[in-house]
Design a protein around this motif. Structure first.
Motif, PDB file in Angstrom:
ATOM      1  N   LEU A  85       0.908  -1.112  -0.086  1.00 58.31           N
ATOM      2  CA  LEU A  85      -0.263  -0.021  -0.117  1.00 58.31           C
ATOM      3  C   LEU A  85       0.956   1.182  -0.004  1.00 58.31           C
ATOM      4  CD1 LEU A  85      -1.565  -1.989   2.640  1.00 58.31           C
ATOM      5  CD2 LEU A  85      -3.257  -0.898   1.627  1.00 58.31           C
ATOM      6  N   MET A 115      -4.778   6.522  -2.115  1.00 60.44           N
ATOM      7  CA  MET A 115      -3.817   5.249  -1.553  1.00 60.44           C
ATOM      8  C   MET A 115      -4.074   4.287  -2.803  1.00 60.44           C
ATOM      9  SD  MET A 115      -3.781   3.098   1.848  1.00 60.44           S
ATOM     10  CE  MET A 115      -5.146   2.099   1.270  1.00 60.44           C
ATOM     11  N   VAL A 125      -5.780  -6.470   3.424  1.00 57.24           N
ATOM     12  CA  VAL A 125      -5.215  -5.934   4.400  1.00 57.24           C
ATOM     13  C   VAL A 125      -5.979  -6.243   5.779  1.00 57.24           C
ATOM     14  CG1 VAL A 125      -4.479  -3.951   3.425  1.00 57.24           C
ATOM     15  CG2 VAL A 125      -6.717  -3.576   4.318  1.00 57.24           C
ATOM     16  N   HIS A 128     -11.606  -4.713   8.966  1.00 60.15           N
ATOM     17  CA  HIS A 128     -11.160  -3.373   9.516  1.00 60.15           C
ATOM     18  C   HIS A 128     -12.379  -2.258   9.408  1.00 60.15           C
ATOM     19  CE1 HIS A 128      -9.508  -2.374   5.663  1.00 60.15           C
ATOM     20  NE2 HIS A 128      -9.532  -1.032   5.931  1.00 60.15           N
ATOM     21  N   LEU A 136     -13.355   2.949  -3.048  1.00 60.45           N
ATOM     22  CA  LEU A 136     -12.543   1.952  -3.518  1.00 60.45           C
ATOM     23  C   LEU A 136     -12.816   1.729  -5.041  1.00 60.45           C
ATOM     24  CD1 LEU A 136     -13.466  -0.256  -0.476  1.00 60.45           C
ATOM     25  CD2 LEU A 136     -11.351   0.996  -0.623  1.00 60.45           C
ATOM     26  N   TRP A 145     -15.071  -8.070  -2.025  1.00 58.90           N
ATOM     27  CA  TRP A 145     -15.316  -6.978  -0.721  1.00 58.90           C
ATOM     28  C   TRP A 145     -16.362  -7.501  -0.078  1.00 58.90           C
ATOM     29  CZ3 TRP A 145     -11.837  -3.796   1.009  1.00 58.90           C
ATOM     30  CH2 TRP A 145     -10.958  -2.989   0.247  1.00 58.90           C
ATOM     31  N   HIS A 191     -14.986  -3.625   6.699  1.00 58.14           N
ATOM     32  CA  HIS A 191     -14.847  -4.130   5.381  1.00 58.14           C
ATOM     33  C   HIS A 191     -13.711  -4.867   5.260  1.00 58.14           C
ATOM     34  CE1 HIS A 191     -13.246   0.243   5.512  1.00 58.14           C
ATOM     35  NE2 HIS A 191     -12.441  -0.363   4.730  1.00 58.14           N
ATOM     36  N   SER A 203      -7.650   3.945  -3.584  1.00 55.20           N
ATOM     37  CA  SER A 203      -8.728   4.321  -2.689  1.00 55.20           C
ATOM     38  C   SER A 203      -8.546   5.593  -2.546  1.00 55.20           C
ATOM     39  CB  SER A 203      -8.254   3.826  -1.187  1.00 55.20           C
ATOM     40  OG  SER A 203      -8.175   2.467  -1.236  1.00 55.20           O
TER      41      SER A 203
END
Ligand code: SIN
Ligand code: CO
Length: 364
Positions: A85, A115, A125, A128, A136, A145, A191, A203
């Motif tokens: 990332l 990002m 990741v 969270h 996104l 997702w 997510h 993102s």
């Protein structure tokens, strides 16, 4: 002819009324002709730079691991399910900054950064939630997702010194995103993205100032302007006889109203503009003989109109200029090219204010 602006193919008004900050929204093919401007190799190259804000997150049988950048080429030789990332890629790559065009229907000062992530198959990741809104945008490959519950600071996390991952995750919705699809996730919604193939995600993140920060600045500003001899007047709050020692509701309301009225009377609005433009990236002042200038990517500029003036905020500094400056300000904030003479024509201090605040660069 100039390129058409990049826009999400969706109903912006309906989105703002129904989804923004309230509900997630999957937008299939929201960017049908857009193509990921970066390759995984280019993103990896960026992550090697000292100035880039990069990290790698991996998951293996032994659990989750985080490696903060700057990274080395050897960091990519790993066998777990990893994601790379890089934050703030819009500052480095103009084609990534161009994604901000999709967000013109939202206040520009709420935008934070783009990002970009690259994940190997099964990479992600972890489950969270973020405190901010995020769009996104799927760049390449396919990613599943999962959306979960609404969370807050009390939601249980796993015990990990570097990562803030959720202990439990109940999937409420699940989507597979392909290139050009966009998923909007509001703040606080759990997510969890899992790469179905190697994939890249862009993102588009927002930020919001803490109310505590705004309140502290507003009161500080009011205290700078207030007459220290101004005392609380009892007015109609003492009509009823209080019990010995009592502060009645009327006393309390009267004091509260006095504070609210004083804060409003002394409000010049500068606390908001200053806070939301603080911590922007500063460019060195452009050359005096520069023919054309434009906004430095990463600089923060905002303005508001008040009593025939425009208060301009540039990286946390404020200057008041005539309201005729508004068209020029809109052009600057849109990233358009502008000549020093055009800026100067608005107000003699305007050009040096913007240059010294580090928000202008020479346009190519
Ligand atoms: C990612 O790109 O893998 C993570 C984005 C996010 O969950 O906010
Ligand atoms: Co997130």
């Amino acid at each position: 002819m100039s390129e058409p602006l990049l826009t999400f193919q969706f109903d912006e008004k309906a989105f703002l009324e129904y989804y923004w900050q309230r509900r997630p929204l999957l937008m299939k093919a929201a960017l049908p002709s857009w193509q990921s401007p970066l390759t995984p190799e280019e993103l990896a190259g960026l992550a090697l730079e000292d100035d880039a804000d990069s990290r790698m997150i991996g998951k293996s049988k032994s659990g989750w691991a985080l490696k903060r950048g700057p990274l080395n080429t050897t960091d990519f030789q790993r066998s777990d399910d990893w994601t790379l990332l890089v934050n703030g890629v819009d500052q480095w790559v103009p084609e990534v900054a161009a994604l901000k065009e999709c967000l013109r229907f939202l206040p520009q000062w709420r935008f934070d950064d783009v990002m970009v992530s690259y994940a190997v198959s099964n990479g992600g990741v972890g489950p969270h939630f973020d405190r901010y809104d995020v769009f996104l945008v799927q760049g390449t490959g396919r990613r599943k997702w999962r959306l979960g519950d609404w969370c807050d600071e009390t939601t249980p996390r796993i015990n990990h010194e570097d990562l803030n991952l959720l202990q439990n995750f109940d999937t409420s919705e699940e989507y597979v995103l392909e290139a050009g699809d966009v998923l909007y996730v509001p703040p606080g919604l759990a997510h969890w993205g899992i790469a179905e193939t190697p994939c890249m995600t862009y993102s588009l993140g927002f930020r919001a100032p803490a109310i505590a920060t705004l309140l502290a600045r507003w009161t500080d500003k009011a205290l700078e302007r207030i007459d220290p001899d101004l005392l609380l007047e009892d007015r109609a709050s003492v009509v009823e006889t209080p019990a010995p020692g009592e502060i009645t509701h009327a006393h309390w309301n009267n004091a509260r109203e006095a504070i609210e009225n004083t804060l409003s009377a002394l409000d010049d609005g500068s606390w908001l503009g200053e806070i939301v433009t603080e911590h922007g990236e500063c460019a060195p002042p452009p050359r005096k003989d520069a023919k054309a200038l434009c906004l430095h990517t990463g600089a923060r500029v905002a303005w508001h109109a008040i009593e025939g003036q425009c208060c301009v905020y540039a990286n946390g500094e404020m200057l008041s200029v005539p309201s005729s400056a508004q068209p020029i300000l809109e052009r600057i904030c849109s990233g358009d090219r502008i000549t020093p003479a055009e800026i100067q024509s608005v107000d003699s201090e305007f050009l040096s204010f913007l240059a010294m605040s580090g928000v202008l660069v020479e346009a190519s």
